[in-house]
Design a protein around this motif. Sequence first.
Motif, PDB file in Angstrom:
ATOM      1  N   SER A   3      15.074  51.653 -11.498  1.00 34.95           N
ATOM      2  CA  SER A   3      13.954  51.890 -10.587  1.00 34.95           C
ATOM      3  C   SER A   3      12.877  52.731 -11.252  1.00 34.95           C
ATOM      4  O   SER A   3      11.676  52.423 -11.153  1.00 34.95           O
ATOM      5  N   GLN A   4      13.284  53.785 -11.960  1.00 31.56           N
ATOM      6  CA  GLN A   4      12.309  54.659 -12.597  1.00 31.56           C
ATOM      7  C   GLN A   4      11.655  53.983 -13.798  1.00 31.56           C
ATOM      8  O   GLN A   4      10.455  54.164 -14.045  1.00 31.56           O
ATOM      9  N   PHE A   5      12.442  53.207 -14.539  1.00 26.39           N
ATOM     10  CA  PHE A   5      11.877  52.488 -15.691  1.00 26.39           C
ATOM     11  C   PHE A   5      10.837  51.467 -15.236  1.00 26.39           C
ATOM     12  O   PHE A   5       9.718  51.417 -15.774  1.00 26.39           O
ATOM     13  N   MET A   6      11.195  50.656 -14.230  1.00 28.50           N
ATOM     14  CA  MET A   6      10.251  49.668 -13.736  1.00 28.50           C
ATOM     15  C   MET A   6       9.071  50.325 -13.030  1.00 28.50           C
ATOM     16  O   MET A   6       7.947  49.822 -13.084  1.00 28.50           O
ATOM     17  N   ILE A  10       5.274  49.472 -13.806  1.00 22.41           N
ATOM     18  CA  ILE A  10       4.355  49.046 -12.742  1.00 22.41           C
ATOM     19  C   ILE A  10       3.132  49.948 -12.678  1.00 22.41           C
ATOM     20  O   ILE A  10       1.992  49.479 -12.576  1.00 22.41           O
ATOM     21  N   VAL A  11       3.348  51.261 -12.720  1.00 22.06           N
ATOM     22  CA  VAL A  11       2.217  52.182 -12.604  1.00 22.06           C
ATOM     23  C   VAL A  11       1.335  52.113 -13.845  1.00 22.06           C
ATOM     24  O   VAL A  11       0.103  52.229 -13.750  1.00 22.06           O
ATOM     25  N   PHE A  12       1.927  51.878 -15.023  1.00 23.91           N
ATOM     26  CA  PHE A  12       1.124  51.743 -16.248  1.00 23.91           C
ATOM     27  C   PHE A  12       0.232  50.507 -16.160  1.00 23.91           C
ATOM     28  O   PHE A  12      -0.973  50.580 -16.471  1.00 23.91           O
ATOM     29  N   VAL A  13       0.810  49.387 -15.739  1.00 24.06           N
ATOM     30  CA  VAL A  13       0.035  48.149 -15.605  1.00 24.06           C
ATOM     31  C   VAL A  13      -1.052  48.310 -14.544  1.00 24.06           C
ATOM     32  O   VAL A  13      -2.196  47.858 -14.720  1.00 24.06           O
ATOM     33  N   THR A  14      -0.714  48.964 -13.430  1.00 21.18           N
ATOM     34  CA  THR A  14      -1.673  49.175 -12.343  1.00 21.18           C
ATOM     35  C   THR A  14      -2.866  49.996 -12.813  1.00 21.18           C
ATOM     36  O   THR A  14      -4.020  49.663 -12.524  1.00 21.18           O
TER      37      THR A  14
END
Length: 271
Positions: A3-6, A10-14
Amino acid sequence: LWSQFMGSVIVFVTVKATGAKMPNKDRATWKFLLLNILPMGGLMALKMILGMKSFLYLTVSFIQMFKAFTPAITLFVLFITGVERPSRNVTLSVLAMCVGMCVTVSGELNFSLIGIVVIFAAQLSEALRLMLMQKFIKKLNFKAIELQYYRAPSCALVLLVAAATMEFDKIWESGAITSAVANGHFFLLQAFLGFSVNIVNTMVIKYTNSVTLKVLAVVRNACLVIVNMIFFGEVVTSRQFMGYGVLLVSFAMFQRFRRQQALAEKGQHKV
């Protein structure tokens, strides 16, 4: 860990895709991240690890009773660290909610000194993490997406080290990795839901405080039981019903006293 890795991905891509502004980018040096962000991730990882370990020593009822005191522990941590000064009425309403929740889960309790130490350490870690989050959001003016951008990788790193040193052999031998790949769509859904929950939690702290976040978690559990009782016929004893009643009334008073304190503090700032 997943969960933390994804969440980090996700936040980096966002951030990169939307061009979200990072007002504290210049402040986020390696030294700042090491001394401020990494402890937050470490506390979150510690809470997860110890929280799971507590089930080896204590019954579910005892764990739920102890978790009911998390708002009070968080309130105490905020007070002693100077992050927030709750009023007397706010403090009393939080304690009343803790009592109400304890009444609902009291009964067969399996006492274990080791278990008590483990669950207390888990809840203290959670309270310290929430205190740091509130400090970053309200005093350092970090945005929700910005805090997640720095916090998620630190938590993933700590969990990776812990998993590699304590559980990697068991994970490999049990075939858990193969099972995770085979059910990748469920893990992806869980990652997106986890990311959303983290963002919502951060927003709750931004517009209220970390105590309110934990109070809402306690009230959510009570409301879930009441819904099951009304619509699905779940049996609730008179003692449990009384406990939930105390909890919900105390929550209403908490909301009222929090609003009064906020208005009083706003009036002082104007003066």
